[in-house]
Write a protein that holds these residues in place. Structure first.
Motif, short mmCIF file in Angstrom:
data_model
loop_
_atom_site.label_atom_id
_atom_site.label_comp_id
_atom_site.label_asym_id
_atom_site.label_seq_id
_atom_site.Cartn_x
_atom_site.Cartn_y
_atom_site.Cartn_z
N LEU A 77 -18.43 10.30 -55.87
CA LEU A 77 -19.19 11.73 -55.85
C LEU A 77 -17.76 12.21 -55.56
O LEU A 77 -17.22 13.69 -55.68
N ALA A 78 -17.81 11.49 -54.07
CA ALA A 78 -17.06 12.89 -52.53
C ALA A 78 -15.66 12.93 -52.99
O ALA A 78 -15.14 13.23 -52.92
N LEU A 79 -14.89 11.77 -53.59
CA LEU A 79 -13.59 12.02 -53.95
C LEU A 79 -13.53 12.44 -54.83
O LEU A 79 -12.28 13.05 -55.96
N LEU A 80 -14.58 12.86 -55.95
CA LEU A 80 -13.67 13.74 -56.78
C LEU A 80 -14.39 15.31 -56.80
O LEU A 80 -13.46 16.30 -57.10
N GLU A 81 -15.01 15.81 -56.19
CA GLU A 81 -15.11 16.49 -55.64
C GLU A 81 -14.05 17.20 -54.67
O GLU A 81 -13.30 17.97 -54.60
N ALA A 82 -13.19 15.78 -53.87
CA ALA A 82 -11.90 15.88 -53.52
C ALA A 82 -10.49 16.54 -53.86
O ALA A 82 -9.77 17.14 -53.57
N LEU A 83 -11.06 15.36 -55.08
CA LEU A 83 -9.63 15.31 -56.27
C LEU A 83 -10.22 17.23 -57.20
O LEU A 83 -8.97 18.03 -57.23
N PRO A 120 -9.78 13.37 -47.95
CA PRO A 120 -10.08 13.01 -46.80
C PRO A 120 -11.42 13.09 -46.90
O PRO A 120 -12.01 13.26 -46.95
N VAL A 121 -11.78 10.97 -47.55
CA VAL A 121 -13.23 11.08 -47.89
C VAL A 121 -13.53 9.53 -47.19
O VAL A 121 -12.67 8.35 -47.18
N GLU A 122 -14.78 9.03 -46.33
CA GLU A 122 -14.70 8.20 -45.79
C GLU A 122 -15.78 7.35 -46.24
O GLU A 122 -16.29 8.42 -46.96
N ALA A 123 -15.68 6.54 -46.61
CA ALA A 123 -16.13 4.81 -47.53
C ALA A 123 -17.24 4.65 -46.48
O ALA A 123 -18.03 4.65 -46.43
N LYS A 124 -16.93 4.63 -45.14
CA LYS A 124 -18.28 4.30 -43.83
C LYS A 124 -19.51 5.20 -44.25
O LYS A 124 -19.65 6.82 -44.14
N GLY A 125 -20.25 4.64 -44.43
CA GLY A 125 -21.72 4.82 -44.77
C GLY A 125 -21.88 5.24 -45.91
O GLY A 125 -23.23 5.73 -46.40
N GLN A 126 -21.52 5.46 -47.02
CA GLN A 126 -21.72 5.90 -48.09
C GLN A 126 -21.72 4.78 -49.09
O GLN A 126 -21.66 3.14 -48.96
#
Length: 340
Positions: A113-119, A100-106
């Protein structure tokens, strides 16, 4: 914004994970931040392709090489995506699991880093290759931040300066090295180094005779230093010990551009056998980028970890690796101190 005619061709090479094709067909000074309307810029596209193929070791390796090459070529990993994009914005692991990570605005770094947190909050163990790929991208971005800016120049410019470098009959400065003389033009040295400039324009021996003693360096080390002063390149095969000698000269004589070139060269020369020498130089000279590369290598090297556990590393390197060095530690040889 008008569509760049090269974008579609390069995107196809990215999808094929074909670095050689990208390097051949990407025009000089290509605008890496541009993309077709509503699509991901090519740096994000390379990340996306690597992400969905990360369980395939060969594809994963090639995509990492593409990400690193793009950043070196000018792609900005801190450039944020627009809020309006088509929906490759959610990156799927497979048909059942979605992060559940959006690429928009990133930017690429914040997305990774957001993907690692989600993982960390998901079934990370099922997707080791994918998690490793994302971590490698973060490491590449971290390692390359603050590196020297590069521009494309015509090959004939480099060849011209190499030809000037090789005009030994016009050289008027001699370096007396440990294994013979090496010569150069005073004007090139004066332009490159404030220290050599002062020496060569003084009334001392260096200035009057244009003769500089460097008995602690080999002819190969001085020659590499001069190659990089003239053309920021060399036709010689470079060994890490030669690069360290050239680094010592560039640092001593305050030729900052050559220091940064050699710092990058040495990052690619770190091995179990060269680690102590390269890491010691990085620490002694406070070369942050090289220190960070050494620390990253050490974390993944069983041999370096074993040396650390056995007390075989100099105290300065124990500190670099996060180990407390005690005053009573006598297991490592003391570093020779040289003053200038």
């Amino acid at each position: 914004m008008a569509e760049d005619p090269h974008f579609d061709i390069l995107k196809r090479f990215v999808k094929l994970a074909d670095l050689a094709g990208l390097q051949k067909f990407a025009p000089p000074c290509f605008a890496w931040s541009r993309s077709a309307d509503g699509e991901l810029p090519l740096l994000f596209e390379a990340f996306r392709i690597g992400f969905i193929n990360a369980e395939k070791p060969d594809a994963k390796k090639r995509c990492l090489q593409i990400v690193e090459w793009m950043i070196k070529s000018g792609a900005d990993p801190l450039l944020r995506l627009p809020q309006i994009l088509r929906d490759p914005c959610r990156l799927a692991w497979d048909e059942k699991v979605r992060i559940p990570v959006e690429a928009k605005g990133q930017c690429l770094l914040s997305l990774a880093l957001a993907l690692l947190e989600a993982l960390d909050e998901s079934e990370k163990g099922r997707y080791v290759g994918t998690a490793d790929f994302v971590q490698e991208v973060v490491s590449i971005i971290s390692r390359m931040q603050g590196q020297r800016p590069k521009i494309e120049v015509d090959q004939t410019v480099i060849e011209r300066w190499e030809a000037i470098r090789n005009m030994t009959a016009t050289h008027n400065v001699t370096f007396a090295t440990a294994d013979g003389p090496v010569t150069a033009h005073d004007i090139a040295l004066i332009a490159a180094s404030p220290v050599l400039s002062a020496m060569l324009q003084s009334c001392m021996t260096e200035g009057s005779r244009k003769h500089i003693q460097v008995k602690d360096s080999s002819a190969a080390g001085v020659s590499l230093f001069l190659d990089l002063v003239y053309a920021s390149s060399t036709c010689s095969e470079v060994q890490y010990k030669t690069a360290l000698e050239a680094l010592d000269l560039a640092h001593r004589w305050q030729v900052e551009g050559v220091v940064r070139v050699l710092e990058e060269i040495l990052q690619g020369m770190i091995t179990d056998s060269s680690f102590i020498d390269i890491a010691s130089a990085a620490t002694l000279k406070s070369l942050f980028g090289l220190e960070k590369a050494c620390a990253t290598f050490a974390q993944n090297s069983k041999a370096v970890r074993r040396m650390s556990q056995n007390g075989e590393l100099p105290p300065a390197l124990k500190k670099l690796l996060g180990h407390a060095a005690t005053a009573s530690d006598t297991s490592a040889a003391k570093k020779k101190r040289r003053t200038f």
